[in-house]
Design an enzyme around this catalytic site. Structure first.
Site, PDB file in Angstrom:
ATOM      1  N   GLY A 173       0.828  -1.208   0.000  1.00 24.39           N
ATOM      2  CA  GLY A 173       0.000   0.000   0.000  1.00 24.39           C
ATOM      3  C   GLY A 173       0.855   1.246   0.000  1.00 24.39           C
TER       4      GLY A 173
ATOM      5  CG  ASP B 206      -1.052  -5.220  -0.024  1.00 28.89           C
ATOM      6  OD1 ASP B 206      -0.626  -4.141   0.403  1.00 28.89           O
ATOM      7  OD2 ASP B 206      -2.161  -5.341  -0.576  1.00 28.89           O
TER       8      ASP B 206
ATOM      9  CG  LEU C  37       0.963  -0.233   7.890  1.00 30.99           C
ATOM     10  CD1 LEU C  37       1.959   0.268   6.843  1.00 30.99           C
ATOM     11  CD2 LEU C  37       0.644   0.889   8.873  1.00 30.99           C
TER      12      LEU C  37
ATOM     13  CB  THR D  40     -11.577  -5.472   5.694  1.00 33.81           C
ATOM     14  OG1 THR D  40     -12.339  -5.972   4.619  1.00 33.81           O
ATOM     15  CG2 THR D  40     -10.093  -5.532   5.353  1.00 33.81           C
TER      16      THR D  40
ATOM     17  CE1 TYR E 111     -10.828   3.147   7.944  1.00 36.84           C
ATOM     18  CE2 TYR E 111     -10.849   5.540   8.050  1.00 36.84           C
ATOM     19  CZ  TYR E 111     -10.157   4.358   7.911  1.00 36.84           C
ATOM     20  OH  TYR E 111      -8.799   4.379   7.731  1.00 36.84           O
TER      21      TYR E 111
ATOM     22  CE  LYS F 128      -8.066   1.036  10.542  1.00 37.80           C
ATOM     23  NZ  LYS F 128      -6.920   0.118  10.698  1.00 37.80           N
TER      24      LYS F 128
END
Ligand code: UDP
Length: 319
Positions: A11, A32, A77, A96, A150, A154
């Site tokens: 990323g 990834d 990440l 995810t 989101y 997090k």
């Protein structure tokens, strides 16, 4: 030499971090699934004998376990990022982010590695009192507004990392990234700076959402990865385990558009686009978002050194 496992290693931030660590003489393993990452970001690293890439999802337990078993530090990440993606695919985002972090924390615990979990300034939600400090209260919008999923996903990642630390003694740290920019960042998922630079160079209108008076602080990714690497190696982190990482220089989106036009010598127009058109109806944006970076500065002596102007020039010349 230490071995670092970077999830989301292809990323934008991951590839810069891999490059930085390799330049420091470290060994880097990257995983990834290339959902938003790209081979082009790491193609120049593949010949390096200290770099290894695995194309797999972080939830691929076999691959993740094998890589984690070799690493002393895991930098997590891999996530669904970008406001546009988050608004368009909320189920994917939540699943995810939460499942991926759980998998990574378990792997880190199994091998006793240190783990740095990426979070975001989105978790400050609708707070209006700037700058935002790590111990501030958090106020998010209603669950009917998918943007906040989101931040909530997090936040759960953060709670989980801190809980693994508290309950099982896992050496976990949380990094709250504020707006991070630099070469290789894709504008496809909504990020404003690469979008404006691309539009300016193509002499297309710069699409300013809302009235353009909302402001952000943009930090160069090369400054960010320096902080991440220093944090990963710091051996006397105290009880404070959450860190803001960002630049404190604030700029409105209209001023940003004008600056990008000037630096690229573009005569593109500024086009104001209502939020409802840009995102979904009922979308809520943050007016200001400024990090309080006292904590990371006190621990590492870190401050960003690359100016917004330099970063914009570098992004433009890399396109
Ligand atoms: N934005 C904009 N035009 C664009 C993309 C974004 O005006 O083409 C605005 C967006 O509404 C927000 C700011 O730029 O106020 C930063 O957006 P970005 O998606 O880069 O990051 P965010 O701060 O929302 O996470």
């Amino acid at each position: 030499m230490q071995t670092y496992l970077i999830t989301g290693g292809a990323g934008f931030i991951g590839s810069h971090l891999a490059e930085y660590l390799l330049a420091q003489g470290q060994r880097v393993l990257a995983i990834d699934n290339l959902s938003t990452g790209a081979m082009a970001n790491i193609a120049h690293l593949l010949p390096n004998e200290h770099f290894r890439f695995a194309r797999a999802d972080v939830n691929d337990l076999v691959v993740l376990d094998r890589l984690a078993s070799e690493a002393q530090v895991i930098i997590h990440l891999a996530a669904a990022v970008g406001v546009q993606l988050v608004v368009e695919r909320p189920v994917h985002t939540i699943e995810t982010n939460v499942r991926g972090t759980e998998t990574v924390l378990r792997a880190a615990l199994r091998y006793g590695s240190r783990v740095l979990v990426a979070s975001t300034s989105e978790v400050y939600g609708k707070a209006t009192r700037v700058p935002f400090a790590e111990e501030d209260d958090i106020l998010l919008g209603a669950t009917s507004k998918s943007r906040w999923s989101y931040a909530a996903s997090k936040m759960l990642d953060e709670f989980l990392a801190l809980a693994y630390h508290r309950e099982f003694g896992l050496d976990a740290l949380v990094m709250r990234f504020f707006n991070t920019i630099g070469p290789r960042q894709s504008g496809r998922y909504g990020m404003v700076v690469p979008r404006f630079v691309r539009q300016a160079l193509a002499n297309e209108p710069l699409t300013i959402y809302g009235d353009g008076q909302q402001a952000r602080c943009f930090c160069d990714v090369r400054d960010i990865v320096r902080a991440v690497a220093a944090l990963a190696d710091h051996h006397s982190v105290g009880p404070e385990r959450v860190f803001n990482l960002g630049n404190t220089r604030e700029i409105t989106i209209t001023a940003l558009a004008q600056l990008i036009k000037t630096l690229t010598g573009s005569s593109a127009e500024l086009a104001y686009v209502p939020y409802a058109e840009a995102y979904a109806p009922g979308f809520e944006d943050m007016h200001r978002r400024v990090p309080d970076t006292t904590r990371i500065h006190r621990l590492l002596g870190w401050t960003p050194t690359i100016t917004l102007e330099e970063t914009i020039r570098d992004i433009a010349s890399a396109l």
